[in-house]
Design an enzyme around this catalytic site. Structure first.
Site, PDB file in Angstrom:
ATOM      1  N   TRP A  12      -7.787  34.154 -43.567  1.00 44.83           N
ATOM      2  CA  TRP A  12      -8.451  35.195 -42.803  1.00 44.83           C
ATOM      3  C   TRP A  12      -7.749  35.470 -41.474  1.00 44.83           C
ATOM      4  O   TRP A  12      -7.327  34.550 -40.766  1.00 44.83           O
ATOM      5  CB  TRP A  12      -9.899  34.780 -42.501  1.00 44.83           C
ATOM      6  CG  TRP A  12     -10.644  35.841 -41.736  1.00 44.83           C
ATOM      7  CD1 TRP A  12     -11.228  36.963 -42.250  1.00 44.83           C
ATOM      8  CD2 TRP A  12     -10.847  35.901 -40.323  1.00 44.83           C
ATOM      9  NE1 TRP A  12     -11.789  37.713 -41.241  1.00 44.83           N
ATOM     10  CE2 TRP A  12     -11.578  37.085 -40.053  1.00 44.83           C
ATOM     11  CE3 TRP A  12     -10.486  35.067 -39.261  1.00 44.83           C
ATOM     12  CZ2 TRP A  12     -11.952  37.451 -38.758  1.00 44.83           C
ATOM     13  CZ3 TRP A  12     -10.852  35.429 -37.978  1.00 44.83           C
ATOM     14  CH2 TRP A  12     -11.576  36.611 -37.730  1.00 44.83           C
ATOM     15  N   SER A  71      -6.844  28.560 -47.359  1.00 43.94           N
ATOM     16  CA  SER A  71      -8.069  28.849 -46.629  1.00 43.94           C
ATOM     17  C   SER A  71      -8.903  29.878 -47.394  1.00 43.94           C
ATOM     18  O   SER A  71      -9.244  29.664 -48.556  1.00 43.94           O
ATOM     19  CB  SER A  71      -7.720  29.307 -45.212  1.00 43.94           C
ATOM     20  OG  SER A  71      -8.808  29.205 -44.339  1.00 43.94           O
ATOM     21  N   ALA A 140      -6.322  29.010 -32.763  1.00 39.17           N
ATOM     22  CA  ALA A 140      -6.253  27.768 -31.994  1.00 39.17           C
ATOM     23  C   ALA A 140      -6.884  26.612 -32.759  1.00 39.17           C
ATOM     24  O   ALA A 140      -6.364  25.482 -32.758  1.00 39.17           O
ATOM     25  CB  ALA A 140      -6.939  27.955 -30.639  1.00 39.17           C
ATOM     26  N   LEU A 141      -7.984  26.860 -33.451  1.00 37.64           N
ATOM     27  CA  LEU A 141      -8.627  25.818 -34.239  1.00 37.64           C
ATOM     28  C   LEU A 141      -7.747  25.371 -35.403  1.00 37.64           C
ATOM     29  O   LEU A 141      -7.731  24.194 -35.776  1.00 37.64           O
ATOM     30  CB  LEU A 141      -9.976  26.309 -34.766  1.00 37.64           C
ATOM     31  CG  LEU A 141     -11.139  26.333 -33.779  1.00 37.64           C
ATOM     32  CD1 LEU A 141     -12.358  26.987 -34.415  1.00 37.64           C
ATOM     33  CD2 LEU A 141     -11.481  24.917 -33.316  1.00 37.64           C
ATOM     34  N   GLN A 142      -7.016  26.305 -35.970  1.00 36.88           N
ATOM     35  CA  GLN A 142      -6.167  25.980 -37.114  1.00 36.88           C
ATOM     36  C   GLN A 142      -5.009  25.061 -36.727  1.00 36.88           C
ATOM     37  O   GLN A 142      -4.495  24.321 -37.571  1.00 36.88           O
ATOM     38  CB  GLN A 142      -5.628  27.264 -37.748  1.00 36.88           C
ATOM     39  CG  GLN A 142      -6.713  28.095 -38.406  1.00 36.88           C
ATOM     40  CD  GLN A 142      -6.189  29.390 -38.976  1.00 36.88           C
ATOM     41  OE1 GLN A 142      -5.285  29.388 -39.795  1.00 36.88           O
ATOM     42  NE2 GLN A 142      -6.758  30.499 -38.545  1.00 36.88           N
ATOM     43  N   ASP A 202      -7.325  18.540 -40.227  1.00 37.23           N
ATOM     44  CA  ASP A 202      -7.862  19.898 -40.343  1.00 37.23           C
ATOM     45  C   ASP A 202      -9.215  19.996 -39.631  1.00 37.23           C
ATOM     46  O   ASP A 202     -10.181  19.326 -40.007  1.00 37.23           O
ATOM     47  CB  ASP A 202      -8.013  20.260 -41.824  1.00 37.23           C
ATOM     48  CG  ASP A 202      -8.233  21.746 -42.065  1.00 37.23           C
ATOM     49  OD1 ASP A 202      -8.841  22.395 -41.199  1.00 37.23           O
ATOM     50  OD2 ASP A 202      -7.806  22.243 -43.121  1.00 37.23           O
ATOM     51  N   HIS A 230      -4.735  22.478 -40.228  1.00 33.74           N
ATOM     52  CA  HIS A 230      -5.176  23.417 -41.262  1.00 33.74           C
ATOM     53  C   HIS A 230      -4.028  24.131 -41.963  1.00 33.74           C
ATOM     54  O   HIS A 230      -4.241  24.722 -43.022  1.00 33.74           O
ATOM     55  CB  HIS A 230      -6.116  24.453 -40.624  1.00 33.74           C
ATOM     56  CG  HIS A 230      -6.794  25.350 -41.599  1.00 33.74           C
ATOM     57  ND1 HIS A 230      -7.582  24.878 -42.633  1.00 33.74           N
ATOM     58  CD2 HIS A 230      -6.814  26.715 -41.714  1.00 33.74           C
ATOM     59  CE1 HIS A 230      -8.064  25.896 -43.335  1.00 33.74           C
ATOM     60  NE2 HIS A 230      -7.610  27.018 -42.795  1.00 33.74           N
TER      61      HIS A 230
END
Length: 250
Positions: A12, A71, A140-142, A202, A230
C-alpha cells in the site's frame, strides 16, 4: 522453451518502483511483471473489495505465473491463488499477514499478531485529512526494526505514490482492506506451494503472523531474516532473490 513468469505485487502507498532494488538480482531469463495496484497508477477496481482489486489485475497476469506479493500485495496474491489457480503456480509472500488487525474471528478465536484496531483506524482517519503525511508515517514504520534502516527508508520514500496524482479514494480503500481483511478461514483453499519471507523486526506485521501462516497453509515454508523489518527485499535483496529463484525453479 518458454521463459517463466514472475509477477511482483507491491504494498500500500507505494508503486512498482519499490522492486527496483530486487530485480537486478533475479535470475536471467525470467519475464518479470510489476503491475501497479488499483489506485496506485493502475486500473481502478470496480468495487472496494479485495476480490475487485484482484480482478482488476487479471489482464496483467499470465497463466501459471509465480506471484510474489508484499504486504497488501500479499493479500491480493493469496486471493488470486484461491480464486484463479490457473494463473498462480506458486506463491511468494513477503511481510504478509492473514489479518492486519488484532481481533477475534467469527468463532471467537483471538488474533494477537496485528496492530491495534484503534491504531489502524487512526491511519485511516489521518489519511483522509493529510494523505502525504500518513504515507510518510507508514513508510517510517516499515523501516523500523531493520539493521539497514536508512537504506530501506530511502528506497521506500523513492517509491511513494504521489497522493496528489493518484486515486485518493482507492488509496483509502487500500487501508480499509488492510483493516477489514481476515484470511484465516480461507487458507485451506490455497493449494499452491508458498515461500514465506519475513523480517523478525517487522513493526507492521509481526513475524508471529508468518510463523502462524507457515503452520496453516497446506504447503508452506518460512524464511525469517532476523536483521530485517517489513521490507526484507530492500534490506537483503540478494538473499530474497535466491529464495525467489528457488520457487521459480520449483
Amino acid at each position: 522453451m518458454n521463459r517463466p513468469d514472475l509477477v511482483l505485487l507491491h504494498g500500500w502507498g507505494l508503486g512498482p518502483q519499490v522492486w527496483s532494488a530486487l530485480t537486478p538480482y533475479l535470475p536471467a531469463g525470467l519475464r518479470v511483471h510489476t503491475p501497479p495496484l488499483p489506485g496506485h497508477g493502475g486500473t481502478p477496481a470496480h468495487s472496494p473489495t479485495l476480490e475487485a482489486w484482484s480482478d482488476a489485475l487479471l489482464p496483467e497476469l499470465p497463466d501459471r505465473a509465480v506471484v510474489c506479493g508484499w504486504s497488501l500485495g500479499g493479500l491480493v496474491a493469496l486471493d488470486l491463488a484461491r480464486r484463479y489457480p490457473h494463473k498462480v503456480a506458486r506463491l511468494v509472500l513477503i511481510g504478509t499477514s492473514p489479518c492486519f488487525v488484532t481481533r477475534a474471528d467469527s468463532a471467537g478465536s483471538p488474533w494477537p499478531h496485528g496492530l491495534a484496531a484503534a491504531t489502524v483506524a487512526g491511519f485511516i482517519d489521518n489519511f483522509a485529512h493529510d494523505p502525504a503525511a500518513t504515507l510518510r508515517r507508514f513508510v517510517a514504520l516499515q523501516a523500523l526494526g531493520d539493521a539497514r534502516r536508512r537504506t530501506v527508508s530511502n528506497a521506500l520514500n523513492a517509491a511513494l505514490v504521489n497522493s496528489e496524482k493518484c486515486d485518493r479514494d482507492m488509496l483509502a480503500t487500500g487501508l480499509e482492506l488492510l483493516a477489514d481483511t481476515d484470511w484465516r478461514a480461507a487458507l485451506d483453499d490455497v493449494r499452491q506451494p508458498v515461500q514465506l519471507i519475513h523480517g523478525a523486526g517487522d513493526a507492521l506485521m509481526p513475524v508471529a503472523a508468518a510463523e502462524w501462516l507457515a503452520t496453516r497453509l497446506p504447503d508452506a515454508r518460512l524464511a525469517r531474516f532476523d536483521d530485517c523489518g517489513h521490507a526484507p527485499f530492500l534490506s537483503r535483496p540478494e538473499d530474497c532473490a535466491v529464495l525467489i529463484e528457488g520457487v521459480v525453479r520449483g
